[in-house]
Design an enzyme around this catalytic site. Structure first.
Site, mmCIF file in Angstrom:
data_model
loop_
_atom_site.group_PDB
_atom_site.id
_atom_site.type_symbol
_atom_site.label_atom_id
_atom_site.label_comp_id
_atom_site.label_asym_id
_atom_site.label_seq_id
_atom_site.Cartn_x
_atom_site.Cartn_y
_atom_site.Cartn_z
ATOM 1 N N HIS A 1 -9.390 0.648 5.330
ATOM 2 C CA HIS A 1 -8.055 0.841 5.912
ATOM 3 C C HIS A 1 -8.191 1.712 7.164
ATOM 4 C CE1 HIS A 1 -3.960 2.244 6.486
ATOM 5 N NE2 HIS A 1 -3.597 1.143 5.858
ATOM 6 N N GLY B 1 2.566 1.841 10.828
ATOM 7 C CA GLY B 1 3.482 2.969 10.675
ATOM 8 C C GLY B 1 4.203 3.350 11.959
ATOM 9 N N SER C 1 3.643 -2.598 10.290
ATOM 10 C CA SER C 1 5.106 -2.596 10.408
ATOM 11 C C SER C 1 5.749 -3.928 10.013
ATOM 12 C CB SER C 1 5.536 -2.175 11.816
ATOM 13 O OG SER C 1 5.059 -0.864 12.097
ATOM 14 N N GLY D 1 4.881 1.198 4.829
ATOM 15 C CA GLY D 1 6.197 1.843 4.716
ATOM 16 C C GLY D 1 7.231 1.024 3.953
ATOM 17 N N GLU E 1 -6.643 4.155 8.261
ATOM 18 C CA GLU E 1 -6.590 5.617 8.043
ATOM 19 C C GLU E 1 -7.924 6.122 7.513
ATOM 20 O OE1 GLU E 1 -3.012 5.412 5.744
ATOM 21 O OE2 GLU E 1 -1.984 4.743 7.559
ATOM 22 N N GLU F 1 -5.088 -5.511 10.631
ATOM 23 C CA GLU F 1 -4.087 -4.473 10.831
ATOM 24 C C GLU F 1 -4.355 -3.743 12.153
ATOM 25 O OE1 GLU F 1 -2.231 -3.222 6.859
ATOM 26 O OE2 GLU F 1 -4.000 -1.977 7.163
ATOM 27 N N LYS G 1 0.133 4.258 -0.178
ATOM 28 C CA LYS G 1 -0.507 5.423 0.476
ATOM 29 C C LYS G 1 -0.337 6.682 -0.374
ATOM 30 C CE LYS G 1 0.144 3.261 4.908
ATOM 31 N NZ LYS G 1 0.126 3.373 6.330
ATOM 32 N N ASN H 1 0.871 -1.181 0.000
ATOM 33 C CA ASN H 1 0.000 0.000 0.000
ATOM 34 C C ASN H 1 0.906 1.229 0.000
ATOM 35 O OD1 ASN H 1 -1.733 2.093 0.575
ATOM 36 N ND2 ASN H 1 -2.211 1.407 2.656
HETATM 37 C C1 PEP Z 1 -0.672 -0.183 6.062
HETATM 38 O O1 PEP Z 1 -0.744 0.979 5.732
HETATM 39 O O2 PEP Z 1 -1.552 -0.947 5.673
HETATM 40 C C2 PEP Z 1 0.453 -0.617 6.892
HETATM 41 C C3 PEP Z 1 0.410 -1.806 7.406
HETATM 42 O O3 PEP Z 1 1.482 0.268 7.080
HETATM 43 P P1 PEP Z 1 2.934 -0.050 7.719
HETATM 44 O O4 PEP Z 1 3.434 -1.301 7.071
HETATM 45 O O5 PEP Z 1 3.778 1.138 7.400
HETATM 46 O O6 PEP Z 1 2.729 -0.240 9.184
#
Ligand code: PEP
Length: 249
Positions: free
Chosen positions: A95, A173, A213, A235, A97, A167, A12, A10
């Site tokens: 998601h 993040g 992460s 990320g 966010e 998640e 973003k 992703n």
């Molecule tokens: C995500 O945005 O779905 C995500 C898991 O981000 P990160 O890997 O940066 O934690």
């Protein structure tokens, strides 16, 4: 058990078209001998650039969100019809966010999911608890409820085009990852809910990704767990080397 691993990136709100193109080209090369299922979800603005660069490869084209209506007066939104026109194959809904920053609720997420399915897309439904919910012992209940709401109105055959991404909000993040054991426990509880609703076979076949992460250093231990079938990566998906290392764990 016949589940495959599914690793999704992703991107973003990152990358200009030129940067997205560089990443897509590099991933096409580096993942060509990868044995799992792969997806990248660039920003809407880069879909038209990235689509042709991964077309015919083993990487699917994903969108990070979709409008709740098919078309009309919805300033700033992008519809299923427009995503289809761009060659998008998979849409991410719910998601964290979107849920927490943009206040999307379960009913809206469910409506988006059903609209996407109706138009033939694969859908990745994200669920996950906040830190407060985890500390209050509510992690399972919250994920089960988001799963139930997200899938409301669907039949067992629809599940073939659904992927769930667990998640935990506190792990996205932040550099904090759920332990493989904790993640697996939530995945197992989600699978149990699916089994109750749609039968054991549907539950056994459902791909449940973990996100939060995920890095080259922790992917192996996570994927070794019985109920973890892939990763949704934020990320670490922004650089070809790190995403490829995860994708080819
Ligand atoms: C995500 O945005 O779905 C995500 C898991 O981000 P990160 O890997 O940066 O934690």
């Amino acid at each position: 058990m016949s589940r495959i691993y599914y690793i999704a990136g992703n991107w973003k709100m990152h990358k200009t078209r030129a940067e997205a193109a560089d990443l897509a080209r590099a991933l096409r090369t580096q993942l060509q001998d990868g044995v799992h299922k792969y997806l990248v979800a660039p920003s809407f603005s880069a879909l038209e650039t990235v689509g042709p660069l991964i077309s015919g490869s083993n990487i699917r084209l994903g969108a990070q969100n979709v409008a709740v209506e098919e078309q009309g007066a919805h300033t700033g939104e992008v519809s299923v019809l427009q995503l289809k026109d761009l060659g998008v194959q998979t849409i991410i809904v719910g998601h964290s966010e979107r849920r927490h920053v943009y206040k999307e609720e379960d009913a809206l997420i469910n409506k988006k999911l059903r609209l996407a399915l109706k138009h033939g897309f694969e859908v990745i439904l994200c669920v996950g608890e906040t830190l407060e919910e985890r500390e209050a012992g509510q992690a399972e209940v919250v994920c089960e409820s988001q799963t139930l709401w997200g899938l409301a109105g669907l039949g067992a055959t629809d599940l073939a085009n659904i992927v769930i991404a667990y998640e935990p909000v506190w792990a996205i993040g932040t550099g904090k990852t759920a332990t493989p054991e904790d993640a697996d426990a939530i995945h197992a509880s989600i699978r149990k809910v699916i089994g109750r609703l749609y039968g054991t076979s549907a539950a056994e076949q459902l791909i449940i990704q973990y996100g939060g992460s995920v890095k080259p250093e922790n992917v192996k231990a996570l994927m070794a767990k019985e109920n973890i079938d892939g990763a949704l990566v934020g990320g670490a998906s922004l650089k070809a080397e790190t995403f490829a290392a995860i994708a080819k764990f």
